[in-house]
Design an enzyme around this catalytic site. Structure first.
Site, mmCIF file in Angstrom:
data_model
loop_
_atom_site.group_PDB
_atom_site.id
_atom_site.type_symbol
_atom_site.label_atom_id
_atom_site.label_comp_id
_atom_site.label_asym_id
_atom_site.label_seq_id
_atom_site.Cartn_x
_atom_site.Cartn_y
_atom_site.Cartn_z
ATOM 1 N N ASN A 189 -86.175 -34.777 3.068
ATOM 2 C CA ASN A 189 -85.555 -33.457 2.989
ATOM 3 C C ASN A 189 -86.296 -32.579 3.984
ATOM 4 O OD1 ASN A 189 -84.601 -30.946 2.356
ATOM 5 N ND2 ASN A 189 -85.454 -30.875 0.278
ATOM 6 N N TRP A 190 -85.663 -32.368 5.124
ATOM 7 C CA TRP A 190 -86.349 -31.630 6.191
ATOM 8 C C TRP A 190 -86.448 -30.139 5.894
ATOM 9 C CZ3 TRP A 190 -84.461 -33.678 11.667
ATOM 10 C CH2 TRP A 190 -84.779 -35.039 11.769
ATOM 11 N N LYS A 191 -85.663 -29.649 4.931
ATOM 12 C CA LYS A 191 -85.633 -28.217 4.579
ATOM 13 C C LYS A 191 -85.317 -27.372 5.826
ATOM 14 C CE LYS A 191 -88.664 -29.165 0.747
ATOM 15 N NZ LYS A 191 -89.584 -28.640 -0.258
ATOM 16 N N HIS A 199 -81.159 -28.722 -5.548
ATOM 17 C CA HIS A 199 -82.603 -28.660 -5.281
ATOM 18 C C HIS A 199 -83.167 -27.381 -5.905
ATOM 19 C CE1 HIS A 199 -86.420 -28.359 -3.148
ATOM 20 N NE2 HIS A 199 -86.299 -29.657 -2.912
ATOM 21 N N GLU A 204 -85.196 -25.284 -4.859
ATOM 22 C CA GLU A 204 -85.239 -24.121 -3.961
ATOM 23 C C GLU A 204 -83.883 -23.424 -3.901
ATOM 24 O OE1 GLU A 204 -86.938 -26.158 -0.578
ATOM 25 O OE2 GLU A 204 -88.812 -26.364 -1.694
ATOM 26 N N GLU A 234 -87.545 -34.061 -9.644
ATOM 27 C CA GLU A 234 -88.560 -33.328 -8.888
ATOM 28 C C GLU A 234 -89.186 -32.261 -9.781
ATOM 29 O OE1 GLU A 234 -87.750 -33.726 -4.395
ATOM 30 O OE2 GLU A 234 -86.788 -31.923 -5.102
ATOM 31 N N GLY A 255 -94.262 -29.395 -2.779
ATOM 32 C CA GLY A 255 -94.972 -28.665 -1.732
ATOM 33 C C GLY A 255 -96.329 -28.129 -2.162
ATOM 34 N N SER A 262 -94.647 -34.132 -3.503
ATOM 35 C CA SER A 262 -95.941 -34.569 -2.963
ATOM 36 C C SER A 262 -96.171 -36.057 -3.264
ATOM 37 C CB SER A 262 -97.074 -33.721 -3.558
ATOM 38 O OG SER A 262 -96.775 -32.350 -3.446
ATOM 39 N N GLY A 305 -90.326 -34.227 0.982
ATOM 40 C CA GLY A 305 -90.270 -32.982 1.748
ATOM 41 C C GLY A 305 -91.211 -33.034 2.946
ATOM 42 N N GLY A 306 -92.366 -32.397 2.810
ATOM 43 C CA GLY A 306 -93.311 -32.255 3.918
ATOM 44 C C GLY A 306 -93.592 -33.533 4.700
#
Ligand code: PEP
Length: 245
Positions: free
Chosen positions: A10-12, A95, A97, A167, A173, A213, A231-232
């Site tokens: 997930n590049w966000k 998601h 977010e 999640e 994150g 994470s 994510g990251g």
């Protein structure tokens, strides 16, 4: 039947179009693995260049958002037929977010899941609890309720194709990871809930990812964890290690 592992990035809101193409080139050889479904879920503006950059590779294209109408006066939005025509296969829905920052509720998320299936896209449906709910001990009820609401009116055949991402919000994150046992507990709970809502065959088929994470090797060894939503680490060479964990 064994479920096929699925590792999705997930590049966000990261990567300009030219950075996106560069990242695809960097990751190309690192993510080669025919035993795994590899997905890049990218920002809308990166969809067309990434579709071109991953041609001829094992990588599938995913998107991060869309709106439930096919076309019309919805300034700033993008539709499922647009995504489909651009080569998108997977779509992240629900998601945390989008729920927390953009106010998406379970009614809209349910409409999105149904619209995605109707449009030939595979939803990656996210669920998960806040730290407060985890500490209050009510997280299992919360997650079951999210799944029930988000899948209202979705058929068993569709759920067999669905991907669910568990999640825990407190692990996104933050560098805090759920332990493999904590993640397995909830992924099993989700599978058992699908069995109650549908049947054993549907529960056996649905793929459930962990996200937050991610510490891949240990988590992926658990029986009800079929992959990861990353994510990251999906923006770095580390993503290759997760694909091949
Ligand atoms: C995510 O937001 O989907 C996620 C898993 O983020 P991270 O891996 O950065 O915790």
């Amino acid at each position: 039947m064994a479920r096929r592992r699925i590792i999705a990035g997930n590049w966000k809101m990261n990567m300009t179009p030219s950075q996106a193409v560069e990242l695809c080139a960097t990751l190309k050889d690192l993510v080669k693995n025919d035993a795994v479904d590899v997905v890049y879920c990218v920002p809308a503006i990166d969809i067309v260049p990434v579709a071109e950059a991953i041609k001829g590779t094992n990588v599938n294209l995913g998107a991060e958002n869309f709106y439930i109408e096919d076309k019309g006066a919805f300034t700033g939005e993008i539709s499922a037929p647009m995504l489909k025509d651009a080569g998108v296969k997977y779509i992240i829905i629900g998601h945390s977010e989008r729920r927390d920052i953009f106010g998406e509720n379970d009614i809209l998320i349910n409409q999105k899941v149904k619209k995605a299936f109707a449009s030939g896209l595979t939803p990656i449906l996210c669920c998960g609890e806040s730290l407060a709910l985890r500490e209050a001990g009510t997280y299992t009820e919360w997650i079951k309720r999210q799944i029930s609401w988000d899948l209202e009116g979705v058929t068993a055949d569709q759920v067999k194709e669905l991907v669910i991402a568990y999640e825990p919000i407190w692990a996104i994150g933050t560098g805090k990871t759920a332990t493999a046992d904590q993640a397995q507990e909830v992924c099993k709970l989700i599978r058992d809930h699908i069995a109650e809502m549908y049947d054993a065959a549907t529960a056996e088929a649905v793929r459930i990812q962990y996200g937050g994470s991610m510490n891949a090797a240990e988590l992926l060894s658990k029986p009800d964890i079929d992959g990861g939503l990353i994510g990251g680490a999906s923006l770095k060479a580390d993503f290759g290690q997760i694909v091949n964990a």
